[in-house]
Enzyme design. Structure first.
Site, PDB file in Angstrom:
ATOM      1  N   GLU A   2      -8.916  -3.193  -5.009  1.00  0.00           N
ATOM      2  CA  GLU A   2      -9.542  -3.783  -3.819  1.00  0.00           C
ATOM      3  C   GLU A   2     -10.942  -3.203  -3.594  1.00  0.00           C
ATOM      4  OE1 GLU A   2      -8.738  -2.490   0.597  1.00  0.00           O
ATOM      5  OE2 GLU A   2      -7.082  -3.726  -0.112  1.00  0.00           O
ATOM      6  N   ASN A  57      -5.112  -0.678  -3.980  1.00  0.00           N
ATOM      7  CA  ASN A  57      -6.260  -0.400  -3.127  1.00  0.00           C
ATOM      8  C   ASN A  57      -7.489  -0.009  -3.939  1.00  0.00           C
ATOM      9  OD1 ASN A  57      -4.409  -0.831  -1.086  1.00  0.00           O
ATOM     10  ND2 ASN A  57      -5.142   0.859   0.157  1.00  0.00           N
ATOM     11  N   GLY A  99       6.285   3.827  14.837  1.00  0.00           N
ATOM     12  CA  GLY A  99       4.862   3.540  14.671  1.00  0.00           C
ATOM     13  C   GLY A  99       4.602   2.063  14.878  1.00  0.00           C
ATOM     14  N   GLY A 119       1.589   0.386  15.667  1.00  0.00           N
ATOM     15  CA  GLY A 119       0.167   0.096  15.711  1.00  0.00           C
ATOM     16  C   GLY A 119      -0.131  -1.301  15.218  1.00  0.00           C
ATOM     17  N   MET A 151      -0.234  -2.692  12.239  1.00  0.00           N
ATOM     18  CA  MET A 151       0.724  -3.265  11.292  1.00  0.00           C
ATOM     19  C   MET A 151       2.149  -3.128  11.790  1.00  0.00           C
ATOM     20  SD  MET A 151      -0.807  -2.477   7.484  1.00  0.00           S
ATOM     21  CE  MET A 151       0.496  -3.403   6.676  1.00  0.00           C
ATOM     22  N   LYS A 199       0.722   0.758  -4.724  1.00  0.00           N
ATOM     23  CA  LYS A 199      -0.164   0.383  -3.613  1.00  0.00           C
ATOM     24  C   LYS A 199      -1.505   1.104  -3.740  1.00  0.00           C
ATOM     25  CE  LYS A 199      -1.310  -1.385   0.437  1.00  0.00           C
ATOM     26  NZ  LYS A 199      -2.250  -0.485   1.065  1.00  0.00           N
ATOM     27  N   ASP A 240       7.186   4.391  19.612  1.00  0.00           N
ATOM     28  CA  ASP A 240       5.787   4.752  19.449  1.00  0.00           C
ATOM     29  C   ASP A 240       5.438   5.760  20.534  1.00  0.00           C
ATOM     30  OD1 ASP A 240       3.198   3.465  17.911  1.00  0.00           O
ATOM     31  OD2 ASP A 240       2.655   4.255  19.884  1.00  0.00           O
TER      32      ASP A 240
END
Length: 293
Positions: free
Chosen positions: A171, A168, A7, A9, A11, A164, A30
């Site tokens: 956040e 969030n 992956g 992308g 990040m 996490k 990917d």
């Protein structure tokens, strides 16, 4: 250290670069051949020396499950898989059990840093058995920000993604507070320089933060956020945080209200959601919706 990264992308691609700058060998895969180092996932596994470590950075749910199922058939005993996406912590327990049946380790890693992580580093919240976490420590050290903070072994499998998720949720509430304050300042006649009020808060105030800095960046780009539609998505983790609060009878009024405020954005062009959308774009590169001309 050698590691595979699935992956590449926004990040994942930056994480590959940060690891390489730290001297690690990263083999990335990917589905987009333009960014992939190898044509197939099996080629990634074949190029790694044992015991292998493969970090997965794909969307939560079905895509993550698909990659883990494929890795389960490709990896060997004592290899380890890291899920660094935004998976739900309950999925971690399932994945760990599935991989353990084949003698493969599993670590979950909550990753924060968005599009700024390449430059500043990524905050890492990790869950899993100490043996596997310790083996991956050189990778964590390379990804984390410089200095003593930004990494924690939060607990057993699922703890990283749970931490996490709560991060969030917090956040959500912080962004909502900035958005509400911004809308009120914009509404009154007496304040005619809202952007500079926000800028003045960046130093010496108790509400200064990186999110505030990003709000100022957004206002510098579009002073009154007139280009944006007042619409903001929720990634799912805000919902999971509220659900976990209900399951554990923990009151989360601010986080819950911020989640419901995003739902309100889908009903009308919300001024507050312009700021939330702008902040999400600033720190994570999340898409924004612009007003039609």
């Amino acid at each position: 250290m050698q590691i595979g990264l699935v992956g590449l992308g926004k990040m994942g691609g930056n994480m590959r670069e940060r690891l390489r700058r730290a001297g690690h060998t990263v083999i990335g895969f990917d589905t987009n051949p333009a960014v992939s180092d190898v044509p197939h996932l099996s080629d990634l596994v074949d190029q790694l020396g044992g015991p292998r470590a493969v970090w997965v950075m794909v969307p939560a749910g079905g895509p993550t499950q698909e990659v883990i199922d494929r890795l389960a058939s490709l990896l060997k005993h004592d290899d380890v898989v890291v899920d660094g996406g935004n998976s739900r912590w309950t999925d971690d327990e399932k994945h760990a059990k599935e991989l353990a049946a084949r003698g493969i380790g599993f670590v979950d890693a909550g990753v924060s840093g968005g599009v700024w992580g390449l430059e500043h580093g990524y905050a890492l919240m990790v869950g899993g058995e100490a043996e596997y976490v310790e083996r991956l420590k050189p990778i964590f050290d390379a990804l984390k920000p410089d200095g003593p903070y930004g990494y924690v072994h939060a607990g057993k499998v699922g703890a990283g993604h749970f931490a996490k998720m709560v991060h969030n949720g917090i956040e959500y509430a912080m962004m909502q507070a900035y958005a509400e304050g911004w809308e009120l300042l914009e509404k009154v006649d007496s304040v005619d320089n809202v952007r500079e009020v926000f800028r003045s808060w960046q130093d010496g105030t108790v509400i200064r933060s990186w999110l505030l800095d990003l709000a100022v960046n957004a206002l510098d780009d579009d002073e009154h956020l007139r280009k944006l539609r007042g619409y903001a998505e929720d990634s799912g983790e805000g919902r999971w945080t509220v659900e976990a609060a209900i399951d554990n009878a923990v009151p989360l009024p601010a986080i819950t209200a911020s989640l419901f405020a995003r739902f309100a954005s889908r009903q009308e062009d919300s001024p507050q959601m312009k700021m939330v959308a702008a902040l999400r774009n600033q720190f994570g590169g999340h898409a924004v919706e612009t007003k039609k001309a």
